[in-house]
Structure formats: structure tokens, C-alpha cells
Design a protein around this motif. Structure first.
Motif, short mmCIF file in Angstrom:
data_model
loop_
_atom_site.label_atom_id
_atom_site.label_comp_id
_atom_site.label_asym_id
_atom_site.label_seq_id
_atom_site.Cartn_x
_atom_site.Cartn_y
_atom_site.Cartn_z
N VAL A 19 7.44 -2.97 -5.61
CA VAL A 19 6.88 -4.14 -4.93
C VAL A 19 7.51 -5.42 -5.47
N LYS A 20 7.67 -5.48 -6.76
CA LYS A 20 8.24 -6.68 -7.40
C LYS A 20 9.66 -6.95 -6.92
N SER A 21 10.46 -5.89 -6.79
CA SER A 21 11.86 -6.03 -6.41
C SER A 21 12.07 -6.18 -4.91
N GLY A 22 11.06 -5.79 -4.13
CA GLY A 22 11.20 -5.81 -2.68
C GLY A 22 11.62 -4.48 -2.10
N GLY A 52 4.32 -3.48 -0.28
CA GLY A 52 2.96 -3.60 -0.77
C GLY A 52 2.38 -2.28 -1.23
N MET A 53 1.28 -2.40 -1.97
CA MET A 53 0.50 -1.25 -2.43
C MET A 53 -0.88 -1.76 -2.83
N TYR A 54 -1.83 -0.84 -3.02
CA TYR A 54 -3.11 -1.18 -3.65
C TYR A 54 -2.95 -0.94 -5.15
N LYS A 111 4.51 -15.90 -10.30
CA LYS A 111 5.85 -16.13 -10.84
C LYS A 111 6.71 -14.87 -10.78
N ASN A 112 6.08 -13.72 -10.60
CA ASN A 112 6.81 -12.45 -10.51
C ASN A 112 7.15 -12.07 -9.08
N GLY A 113 6.86 -12.98 -8.14
CA GLY A 113 7.16 -12.70 -6.74
C GLY A 113 6.16 -11.75 -6.10
N ILE A 114 4.96 -11.71 -6.66
CA ILE A 114 3.90 -10.83 -6.15
C ILE A 114 2.68 -11.66 -5.80
N THR A 115 2.12 -11.41 -4.62
CA THR A 115 0.89 -12.09 -4.19
C THR A 115 -0.24 -11.07 -4.09
N TRP A 116 -1.34 -11.38 -4.75
CA TRP A 116 -2.52 -10.52 -4.70
C TRP A 116 -3.48 -11.02 -3.63
N LEU A 117 -3.84 -10.15 -2.71
CA LEU A 117 -4.85 -10.47 -1.70
C LEU A 117 -6.23 -10.17 -2.28
N PRO A 118 -7.30 -10.68 -1.65
CA PRO A 118 -8.66 -10.51 -2.20
C PRO A 118 -8.99 -9.05 -2.53
N PRO A 119 -9.78 -8.85 -3.61
CA PRO A 119 -10.05 -7.51 -4.12
C PRO A 119 -11.18 -6.81 -3.38
N TYR A 142 -11.27 -2.59 -13.06
CA TYR A 142 -10.09 -2.07 -12.38
C TYR A 142 -10.35 -2.06 -10.88
N ASN A 143 -10.53 -3.27 -10.33
CA ASN A 143 -10.77 -3.39 -8.89
C ASN A 143 -9.47 -3.24 -8.12
N ALA A 144 -9.51 -2.42 -7.07
CA ALA A 144 -8.32 -2.23 -6.24
C ALA A 144 -8.15 -3.42 -5.30
N ALA A 145 -6.92 -3.91 -5.20
CA ALA A 145 -6.60 -5.04 -4.32
C ALA A 145 -5.18 -4.88 -3.81
N PRO A 146 -4.88 -5.40 -2.62
CA PRO A 146 -3.50 -5.32 -2.14
C PRO A 146 -2.59 -6.22 -2.97
N GLU A 147 -1.50 -5.64 -3.42
CA GLU A 147 -0.45 -6.33 -4.16
C GLU A 147 0.77 -6.37 -3.24
N ILE A 148 1.16 -7.56 -2.79
CA ILE A 148 2.17 -7.69 -1.74
C ILE A 148 3.37 -8.49 -2.25
N ASN A 149 4.57 -8.03 -1.91
CA ASN A 149 5.76 -8.80 -2.23
C ASN A 149 5.69 -10.15 -1.52
N THR A 150 5.82 -11.24 -2.27
CA THR A 150 5.59 -12.58 -1.73
C THR A 150 6.53 -12.91 -0.58
#
Length: 318
Positions: A90-93, A97-99, A132-140, A256-264
Motif C-alpha cells: 500500500v505504501k509503495s502503490g 488499499g487494505m484493512y 507523511k508515508n503516503g498513506i491515508t486512513w479512513l474512519p475506523p 486494534y480497530n480495523a480501518a481502511p488504509e489507502i494509498n494517498t
């Protein structure tokens, strides 16, 4: 550390820092339900990933199915061994995305040693730090896959403990009553048994602690071979074995709440991703996770099919 590359189901997937080189298209026959109305992702080519354990495979499938319902073409790269490989994708593109779990990000990826006890503040801290890592977290989600101690119903009726504070009180009153089965990592981690004992004022003698593989713990607790066993709060075996889970009333264990982790970059190109995933995330909680995980781990069903059946049953997709 040796880097490994795995051949999974006939598809070459290179993991543990090697990057992902292949995958397979998701071809579910789905259309918009609550999710994907107007097909806002039509024309998008998105890749989803996950770790290799049951809950992650289900969550990865959910994300991919939601994207398909919204009109996207989806490449399935779920099932990556370990946390780092999927995260780096996800970080590299290499994946869009993933949970992921807030506690894993905060402690494992971002290098913090002290968890934040409030779940929302934990997510906010992860969200802010990961930008700063190029990752956007959507609501959990409310799904919180953290540690707990559990016991069988016979011992629950015998001792009546409902919280870890009550377990600590029992250990002082009747030291022989509190025997625990734990995995070796939990037995030695600061956020595992030693930290829990310190936080709750327990001092369990070594003879009361038995270390074993994770899967065996559940069967031993069910049999009553140990009074309490280390479990994960969303594990399907908790429900199928009718185990009683002790509340962490001092909130020692990390969230450890699951949330979408999306490449920015992907999110900026396709901002509708946030709206597409929101209804799915909102429906996720520990009860849902236990039920769906049990369908795979207890009943032997396919994780992707379990995700699809649930999303259709909930009206998320048609």
C-alpha cells in the motif's frame, strides 16, 4: 533477515519487502446496493491486498467486492504473508488499499511503545502520523481484534469472573485457581502477560502458566485444562466454543480497530473510495467478525465467499 517469496495458488506473489508482482482479477457478479450507487469508481483499476490470516482475507475480499460494485476493475493480491509485505504494498502503490489495525500501525510500523487507550484518539494519531508515508486512513470500524483472556462456561459458572480485575482478585484469594494457557510471544511481550500482570497487580507463579501454540489454547480452555486462555477478541472459536471473555476493565491491551488504509495518490485520483467503503466499515464489529471468522475456521467455508454472502445479506451489494 532472509527475504522470502511464496508461490500461492498458482499465482506468483513476492512478499516481505520484495514487492508484489502478480495477482488475479476479482470477477464477482455484483451490482450496487447500499454501496456503489452510481458506480463512482467506473474506469478505475484498483488493487486490494491483505495479510494471510482468515479475518484479513475476509476484509480484503470485502474491500474488493465493494470496489467492484462501484464499477472498478479489481486485482486481488490478498493473502500476503506477514504484516510488513501488505503494508509496504500500500505504501509503495503496488496495492491501493487494505484493512489494517490501528494498534499494529501505531506500535509495529510507526515505532511507538505506548498505546493510546481511547480508540478514536488512537486512530487519529495513526492517521496523522501516516500521512507523511503516503498513506491515508479512513474512519475506523468497531471491530477491535485485540488480546483477551477467556474461560469455558463450566469455569465461568464456578468462579464467576467477568473482568481482568476480578481475575486478579481471584488470583490473590485462591492462587491455584488462576492457571493460564498462552502463546510464547504473549508470555514475554510488554503488551502481553507481563504487562497485564503488572497493570492488574497479579503475580502468577510460573507453574500456573503453560505456553503452547495459539490454536491449541482454544481447545485446552474449552476442555478446562487451564482456567483462562489467551484469545483474540474477534476469533470465531470464541463463539463456536461458547467461551466467556474477560473484559479489560483497565484498558491495558492496545486497540486494534480495523480501518481502511489507502494509498494517498490512489485516493486523490479516486476520492469516491472513501464513500464506497464507509458503509462496509460501519457494519464491522466483533460480533460480525467472530461469526464470519467461524464460518471459515470452524465450518471450512471459503473466505471470499463468506465476505460476498455477508455483503449481499446486509444489502451492501446485490
Amino acid at each position: 533477515m532472509k527475504r522470502t517469496c511464496l508461490l500461492l495458488a498458482g499465482t506468483l506473489v513476492v512478499v516481505a519487502g520484495c514487492g508484489l508482482t502478480s495477482g488475479s482479477p476479482m470477477v464477482d457478479d455484483v451490482s450496487p446496493g447500499i454501496v456503489g450507487k452510481g458506480e463512482p469508481l467506473k474506469g478505475a483499476h484498483l488493487t486490494v491486498t491483505s495479510k494471510e490470516f482468515t479475518e484479513q482475507l475476509i476484509l480484503g475480499a470485502m474491500m474488493g467486492i465493494a470496489f467492484q460494485a462501484a464499477g472498478a476493475d479489481v486485482l486481488d493480491r490478498t493473502g500476503i504473508q506477514g504484516s510488513i509485505g501488505a503494508r509496504e504494498a500500500v505504501k509503495s502503490g503496488d496495492a491501493d488499499g487494505m484493512y489494517e489495525y490501528t494498534g499494529t500501525a501505531w506500535i509495529t510500523y510507526l515505532g511507538n511503545s505506548k498505546p493510546i487507550t481511547d480508540p478514536l484518539k488512537q486512530w487519529q494519531a495513526v492517521r496523522d502520523a501516516d500521512l507523511k508515508n503516503g498513506i491515508t486512513w479512513l474512519p475506523p470500524s468497531a471491530l477491535n481484534n485485540t488480546y483477551a483472556l477467556a474461560m469455558n462456561q463450566a469455569n465461568f459458572k464456578k468462579y464467576g469472573t467477568r473482568t481482568l480485575s476480578e481475575v486478579a482478585a481471584l488470583a490473590k484469594k485462591d492462587p491455584g485457581a488462576v492457571t493460564v494457557c498462552v502463546e510464547s510471544e504473549f508470555a514475554n511481550r510488554a503488551d502481553g502477560l507481563p504487562g497485564m500482570e503488572k497493570a492488574y497487580g497479579m503475580n502468577l507463579p510460573a507453574k500456573n502458566i503453560t505456553q503452547m501454540d495459539t490454536g491449541i489454547i482454544y481447545t485446552q480452555v474449552k476442555k478446562g485444562s487451564c482456567t483462562y486462555g489467551e484469545v483474540f477478541t474477534t476469533d470465531g472459536r470464541i463463539k463456536s466454543m461458547n467461551l466467556a471473555v474477560m473484559a479489560d476493565d483497565k484498558k491495558f491491551f492496545p486497540n486494534y480497530n480495523a480501518a481502511p488504509e489507502i494509498n494517498t495518490k490512489a485516493l486523490k485520483k479516486w476520492p469516491a473510495i472513501a464513500k464506497v467503503l464507509a458503509p462496509v466499515t460501519k457494519k464491522l464489529n466483533n460480533t460480525v467478525a467472530q461469526t464470519l471468522n467461524a464460518k471459515v475456521d470452524v465450518d471450512g467455508e471459503d473466505p471470499h465467499q463468506v465476505a460476498l454472502d455477508w455483503m449481499k445479506a446486509e444489502g451492501l451489494v446485490k
